[in-house]
Design an enzyme around this catalytic site. Structure first.
Site, PDB file in Angstrom:
ATOM      1  N   GLU A 164     -24.876 -68.420  -7.556  1.00  0.00           N
ATOM      2  CA  GLU A 164     -23.491 -68.897  -7.700  1.00  0.00           C
ATOM      3  C   GLU A 164     -22.738 -68.147  -8.803  1.00  0.00           C
ATOM      4  O   GLU A 164     -21.743 -68.642  -9.328  1.00  0.00           O
ATOM      5  CB  GLU A 164     -23.492 -70.396  -7.980  1.00  0.00           C
TER       6      GLU A 164
ATOM      7  N   SER B 200     -24.073 -75.699  -4.330  1.00  0.00           N
ATOM      8  CA  SER B 200     -22.984 -75.070  -3.570  1.00  0.00           C
ATOM      9  C   SER B 200     -23.358 -74.769  -2.122  1.00  0.00           C
ATOM     10  O   SER B 200     -22.842 -73.833  -1.521  1.00  0.00           O
ATOM     11  CB  SER B 200     -22.519 -73.776  -4.263  1.00  0.00           C
TER      12      SER B 200
ATOM     13  N   TYR C  70     -15.372 -72.053  -1.335  1.00  0.00           N
ATOM     14  CA  TYR C  70     -14.850 -71.095  -2.301  1.00  0.00           C
ATOM     15  C   TYR C  70     -13.999 -69.971  -1.729  1.00  0.00           C
ATOM     16  O   TYR C  70     -13.488 -69.149  -2.480  1.00  0.00           O
ATOM     17  CB  TYR C  70     -16.022 -70.491  -3.091  1.00  0.00           C
TER      18      TYR C  70
ATOM     19  N   ARG D 208     -19.671 -84.598  -9.912  1.00  0.00           N
ATOM     20  CA  ARG D 208     -19.076 -84.830  -8.597  1.00  0.00           C
ATOM     21  C   ARG D 208     -20.188 -85.233  -7.637  1.00  0.00           C
ATOM     22  O   ARG D 208     -21.221 -84.557  -7.559  1.00  0.00           O
ATOM     23  CB  ARG D 208     -18.372 -83.575  -8.075  1.00  0.00           C
TER      24      ARG D 208
ATOM     25  N   ASP E 200     -21.348 -86.024  -3.673  1.00  0.00           N
ATOM     26  CA  ASP E 200     -21.004 -85.693  -2.289  1.00  0.00           C
ATOM     27  C   ASP E 200     -21.658 -86.692  -1.334  1.00  0.00           C
ATOM     28  O   ASP E 200     -22.838 -87.036  -1.504  1.00  0.00           O
ATOM     29  CB  ASP E 200     -21.468 -84.278  -1.949  1.00  0.00           C
TER      30      ASP E 200
ATOM     31  N   GLU F 212     -25.849 -85.543  -2.875  1.00  0.00           N
ATOM     32  CA  GLU F 212     -26.258 -84.997  -4.172  1.00  0.00           C
ATOM     33  C   GLU F 212     -25.190 -85.276  -5.211  1.00  0.00           C
ATOM     34  O   GLU F 212     -24.058 -85.653  -4.881  1.00  0.00           O
ATOM     35  CB  GLU F 212     -26.490 -83.492  -4.082  1.00  0.00           C
TER      36      GLU F 212
ATOM     37  N   ASN G 159     -23.433 -83.200  -8.472  1.00  0.00           N
ATOM     38  CA  ASN G 159     -23.243 -81.891  -9.110  1.00  0.00           C
ATOM     39  C   ASN G 159     -22.859 -82.113 -10.571  1.00  0.00           C
ATOM     40  O   ASN G 159     -21.830 -82.733 -10.852  1.00  0.00           O
ATOM     41  CB  ASN G 159     -22.132 -81.119  -8.400  1.00  0.00           C
TER      42      ASN G 159
ATOM     43  N   GLY H 201     -17.245 -77.247  -9.780  1.00  0.00           N
ATOM     44  CA  GLY H 201     -16.448 -76.034  -9.864  1.00  0.00           C
ATOM     45  C   GLY H 201     -15.094 -76.268 -10.509  1.00  0.00           C
ATOM     46  O   GLY H 201     -14.507 -77.349 -10.409  1.00  0.00           O
TER      47      GLY H 201
END
Length: 310
Positions: free
Chosen positions: A16, A145, A214, A255, A257, A271, A273, A277
């Protein structure tokens, strides 16, 4: 806070890297605009030598690294030894969040619904036998990601396993159809975690993969607090995101998901994070803005709430 000298960690060694460089560029602009003095370090394999030198005279480290080595507790451990406050979560929370099977065990114990999974080897996948009933998902056990993720649908041909040989640990989990949803959480020092908003992600890709996250060309649609989402579902997502953050022992920004199947009513966390980002296409800044917090205010908040592990 009186701190004015920031070391910005950017780039790094993970898959990443490019995302990290983009996040760091946005963060640097915002911090300079807010009056901070900013220096940068792109940590390589010699980080044990370069980091102590870079930390001289630094008040706070802004960790804009993503993925392995920067998001999994490794860099956090070095910063704890240096006793320099850094943004985002500490060693244990970062390590647990990157370890998907272990984090899911903790989520389940906390009453947060998860997706069934099991470990799998590349040799087993290469036999051509399905490790789970289709549809299912193949993913690295320690990656972010959506890097390395593959979805195996009913009726699809042989699965492309290219790239998976680079991972030490793989897993498979049930595929949950439906809507892709995500929730950002902020936790200030000494306060309870606070979920910001629910965003639905609509993409023409098979799922919300690396390109959808992204690439501007992917044209992924972000719908903040969608009206079509039932109120009880939205409330559950907010509370479970806060619970997941707390269960792992996170701090600062995270964050979570989720997948939501409106036909069955099933919700499942995928998951958490610990280094969301901060690119122009990222979700945390978008959700923060929906609560009235612009990007400069967000990164300043992160600096002001930086900490080391106790």
């Amino acid at each position: 806070m009186s701190a004015a000298r920031i070391l910005l960690l950017r780039g790094g060694l993970s898959a990443e890297r490019e995302v990290s460089l983009t996040s760091a560029a946005e963060v640097e602009r915002a911090l300079l605009g807010a009056g901070y003095e900013v220096t940068s370090l792109d940590p390589g394999w010699d980080v044990a030598e370069t980091l102590p030198r870079a930390l001289e005279g630094v008040d706070v480290v802004f960790n804009a690294l993503h993925g392995k080595w920067g998001e999994d507790g490794n860099i956090q451990a070095l910063l704890n030894f240096a006793r320099v406050p850094y943004t985002h979560s500490g060693v244990m929370a970062s390590s647990l969040a990157m370890d998907k099977p272990r984090s899911k065990l903790l989520f389940a114990a906390a009453g947060i619904p998860i997706v069934h999974d099991r470990p799998v080897t590349l040799a087993e996948l290469r036999t051509g036998s399905d490790p789970l009933p289709r549809p299912y998902v193949i993913k690295p056990s320690h990656e972010g990601s959506s890097v390395g993720v593959k979805i195996v649908m009913p009726g699809s041909g042989p699965t492309d396993l290219s790239g998976l040989e680079t991972y030490d640990s793989l897993m498979v989990e049930d595929y949950v159809p439906g809507r892709e949803l995500t929730v950002s959480v902020l936790q200030a020092r000494g306060q309870a975690p606070r979920a910001l908003a629910v965003t639905e992600l609509e993409t023409d890709a098979a799922f919300y993969d690396y390109e959808a996250k992204y690439s501007a060309e992917a044209q992924t649609r972000h719908i903040v607090n969608p009206d079509s989402l039932p109120g009880d579902v939205q409330e559950a997502l907010l509370r479970w995101s806060e619970a997941a953050h707390e269960t792992l022992g996170c701090r600062g920004a995270t964050r979570a998901d989720f997948r939501y199947d409106p036909d069955s009513g099933r919700i499942a966390i995928l998951e958490v994070n610990t280094q969301p980002g901060l690119t122009p296409l990222s979700l945390l800044p978008e959700q923060a803005l929906a609560t009235g917090m612009d990007f400069t205010t967000l990164v300043t908040w992160m600096v002001e709430n930086a900490a080391c592990d106790a």
